[in-house]
Design a protein around this motif. Structure first.
Motif, short mmCIF file in Angstrom:
data_model
loop_
_atom_site.label_atom_id
_atom_site.label_comp_id
_atom_site.label_asym_id
_atom_site.label_seq_id
_atom_site.Cartn_x
_atom_site.Cartn_y
_atom_site.Cartn_z
N ARG A 51 0.68 -1.15 -0.08
CA ARG A 51 0.05 0.18 0.06
C ARG A 51 0.89 1.35 0.05
NH1 ARG A 51 -3.45 -0.68 5.23
NH2 ARG A 51 -4.86 0.81 4.07
N CYS A 52 2.15 1.19 0.05
CA CYS A 52 3.05 2.23 0.11
C CYS A 52 3.41 2.69 -1.10
CB CYS A 52 4.28 1.74 1.05
SG CYS A 52 5.45 3.00 1.19
N PRO A 53 3.33 4.15 -1.36
CA PRO A 53 3.76 4.68 -2.81
C PRO A 53 5.22 4.88 -2.69
CG PRO A 53 3.05 6.49 -1.23
CD PRO A 53 2.62 5.16 -0.43
N PHE A 54 6.19 4.38 -1.84
CA PHE A 54 7.41 4.51 -1.88
C PHE A 54 8.07 3.31 -1.91
CE2 PHE A 54 5.73 8.00 0.76
CZ PHE A 54 6.14 9.08 0.00
N ALA A 55 7.46 2.25 -1.89
CA ALA A 55 8.06 0.62 -1.78
C ALA A 55 8.96 0.60 -3.03
CB ALA A 55 6.99 -0.32 -1.72
N ASP A 56 10.02 -0.33 -2.76
CA ASP A 56 10.75 -0.52 -4.06
C ASP A 56 11.11 -2.18 -3.58
OD1 ASP A 56 12.88 -0.63 -1.76
OD2 ASP A 56 13.58 1.16 -2.43
N GLU A 57 12.25 -2.56 -4.18
CA GLU A 57 12.65 -3.88 -4.38
C GLU A 57 13.17 -4.46 -2.79
OE1 GLU A 57 15.28 -4.82 -7.32
OE2 GLU A 57 13.98 -4.72 -8.96
N ARG A 58 13.65 -3.43 -2.40
CA ARG A 58 14.01 -3.66 -0.91
C ARG A 58 13.30 -3.96 -0.03
NH1 ARG A 58 17.93 0.29 3.00
NH2 ARG A 58 18.42 -1.25 4.66
N CYS A 59 12.06 -3.26 0.03
CA CYS A 59 10.92 -3.44 0.90
C CYS A 59 10.44 -4.89 0.85
CB CYS A 59 9.96 -2.42 0.48
SG CYS A 59 10.36 -0.53 0.64
N ALA A 60 10.49 -5.43 -0.53
CA ALA A 60 9.92 -6.58 -0.66
C ALA A 60 10.73 -7.70 -0.01
CB ALA A 60 9.51 -7.13 -2.14
N ALA A 61 12.03 -7.64 0.18
CA ALA A 61 13.06 -8.47 0.35
C ALA A 61 13.45 -8.40 1.82
CB ALA A 61 14.22 -8.28 -0.35
N GLU A 62 13.35 -7.59 2.44
CA GLU A 62 14.12 -7.16 3.91
C GLU A 62 13.16 -6.51 4.71
OE1 GLU A 62 17.74 -4.51 5.71
OE2 GLU A 62 17.66 -4.99 3.59
N VAL A 63 12.83 -7.22 5.88
CA VAL A 63 12.08 -6.83 6.97
C VAL A 63 12.68 -5.28 7.57
CG1 VAL A 63 11.03 -6.90 9.24
CG2 VAL A 63 11.06 -8.70 7.56
N PRO A 64 12.03 -4.25 7.49
CA PRO A 64 12.85 -3.09 8.10
C PRO A 64 12.81 -3.09 9.62
CG PRO A 64 10.38 -2.38 7.45
CD PRO A 64 10.79 -3.78 7.11
N ALA A 65 14.19 -2.81 10.08
CA ALA A 65 14.38 -3.05 11.36
C ALA A 65 14.07 -1.32 11.96
CB ALA A 65 15.77 -3.33 11.76
N LEU A 66 13.66 -1.05 13.20
CA LEU A 66 13.45 -0.08 13.82
C LEU A 66 14.90 0.60 13.91
CD1 LEU A 66 10.99 -0.52 16.85
CD2 LEU A 66 10.62 1.06 14.73
N ARG A 67 14.77 2.03 13.48
CA ARG A 67 16.09 2.71 13.69
C ARG A 67 15.90 3.82 14.20
NH1 ARG A 67 17.78 3.93 7.40
NH2 ARG A 67 15.76 4.68 6.90
N GLU A 68 16.73 4.81 14.58
CA GLU A 68 16.51 6.13 15.08
C GLU A 68 16.08 7.03 14.05
OE1 GLU A 68 19.51 7.94 17.51
OE2 GLU A 68 20.14 6.07 18.69
N ALA A 69 15.14 7.82 14.41
CA ALA A 69 14.46 8.87 13.68
C ALA A 69 14.51 10.26 14.44
CB ALA A 69 13.05 8.45 13.07
N GLY A 70 15.59 10.45 15.46
CA GLY A 70 15.52 11.60 16.04
C GLY A 70 15.45 11.27 17.26
N ALA A 71 15.64 12.31 18.44
CA ALA A 71 15.56 11.94 19.85
C ALA A 71 14.60 11.31 20.22
CB ALA A 71 16.00 13.36 20.65
N GLY A 72 14.76 10.13 20.91
CA GLY A 72 13.59 9.23 21.64
C GLY A 72 12.48 8.73 20.59
N ARG A 73 12.95 8.81 19.05
CA ARG A 73 12.09 8.35 18.06
C ARG A 73 12.69 7.07 17.37
NH1 ARG A 73 9.23 12.85 14.74
NH2 ARG A 73 8.24 10.87 13.83
N THR A 74 11.94 6.32 16.87
CA THR A 74 12.24 5.31 16.22
C THR A 74 11.30 5.04 14.96
OG1 THR A 74 11.31 3.32 17.45
CG2 THR A 74 13.72 3.82 17.64
N VAL A 75 11.72 4.41 13.77
CA VAL A 75 11.03 4.15 12.62
C VAL A 75 11.29 2.92 12.06
CG1 VAL A 75 12.22 5.49 11.34
CG2 VAL A 75 9.55 5.11 10.63
#
Length: 338
Positions: free
Chosen positions: A303-327
């Motif tokens: 459903r994501c308009p930004f998805a690419d081949e990596r999105c289909a192959a790899e589960v995204p891990a939570l990573r820092e997205a600012g102080a006290g935030r992860t995505v």
């Protein structure tokens, strides 16, 4: 949310402002799989949850994202398929049945429908006393506890003690349910869509009550909702779920002001605001995937308009997205893009 080796989508980022707040409940690598005739249904997959004293964590996401499954797993109703849950450092899975029964009053839940959660044949004073009757203690003054809890939620026992659920409004019934939960002297309070069945004025009353009691009584609260406006009013931190996996987490105001995950941005775009037309969610025209057959890689990619081949192959891990935030996204949004 905290990291584990078993949970690739989790990362260690403490809740902002929670450093001085003791950890009350911690769930690690939480997974819930239901066996159905059509195969295994993956309701929750490797989610970590940390609740701090005097703080409220909100779980948000559309229907079927796994919010209620997480709540039930924390209460062991039933236990999670995999993962551990600790309360004040005690692993609940390691407790014998009798010891677990003694711990249960410290974990309380307020349900979505206030009227159906109350026995229609019992009076308000008997409903509030149910935890005391289930776990009797000769040292506890039953009448005094009932009076105290009803006063705390703004329902004087002299006026409401002898009423039955059918004689209460929706907001009053929900406050009775909260008083019943508080009578057990809990450490953790879970509110599952606790105001969705109420009108706006009753919602405000119950939300203010939950916020005040969390701070005054040192509760660690989990608030489950799909209403981002309600979440903004009641929570300190927010965790966004999609199809059983964590997408994003951080301070509520910061996440809602500038989401880093496309799914969070789509949820916000769908929220009606006075004087503003609904924004385009940006989602691709595809049906939400089924938890019976979740997509490979990122579960949001179909459903994501930004998805690419990596999105289909790899589960995204939570990573820092600012102080006290992860995505958990291979291509997180920038503040400008959000």
């Amino acid at each position: 949310m905290t990291p584990t080796a078993k949970s690739p989508e989790a990362a260690a980022v403490p809740a902002p402002g929670a450093g001085a707040s003791p950890v009350v409940l911690r769930a690690t690598g939480l997974s819930v799989v239901h066996r159905t005739r059509s195969g295994p249904l993956h309701a929750v997959s490797g989610v970590d949850v940390t609740l701090h004293e005097r703080r409220t964590l909100a779980l948000v996401g559309e229907s079927g994202s796994g919010k209620s499954s997480i709540a039930k797993a924390l209460l062991r109703l039933p236990p999670p398929t995999t993962g551990t849950v600790t309360l004040d450092g005690t692993d609940l899975a390691a407790l014998a049945p009798r010891a677990l029964r003694a711990v249960r009053p410290r974990l309380q839940m307020v349900f979505q429908d206030p009227v159906s959660s109350l026995n229609p044949r019992r009076t308000v004073r008997d409903l509030v006393a149910e935890p005391l009757d289930a776990h009797p203690d000769p040292a506890v003054d039953r009448a005094a506890v009932v009076t105290e809890q009803l006063e705390a939620v703004g329902l004087p026992v002299a006026l409401f003690g002898d009423r039955r659920p059918a004689q209460l409004s929706g907001g009053q019934a929900q406050r009775v349910a909260i008083a019943r939960a508080l009578a057990a002297r809990p450490r953790v309070l879970i509110a599952d869509e606790a105001v969705s069945a109420l009108d706006v004025s009753a919602q405000a009353t119950v939300l203010n009550l939950l916020r005040r009691l969390t701070e005054e009584r040192g509760l660690a609260s989990l608030f489950i909702s799909h209403n981002l406006g309600v979440v903004r009013a009641v929570s300190d931190d927010i965790a966004v779920l999609h199809l059983g996996r964590l997408c994003e987490q951080g301070p509520t105001e910061e996440v809602l002001a500038a989401p880093a995950h496309p799914y969070t941005a789509a949820l916000l775009a769908a929220v009606p605001e006075p004087g503003r037309p609904l924004g385009a969610t940006g989602l691709l025209p595809a049906d939400p995937p089924s938890p019976l057959d979740p997509p490979s890689g990122c579960r949001f990619r179909t459903r994501c308009p930004f998805a690419d081949e990596r999105c289909a192959a790899e589960v995204p891990a939570l990573r820092e997205a600012g102080a006290g935030r992860t995505v958990a996204c291979h291509r997180p949004l920038t503040p400008e893009g959000a």
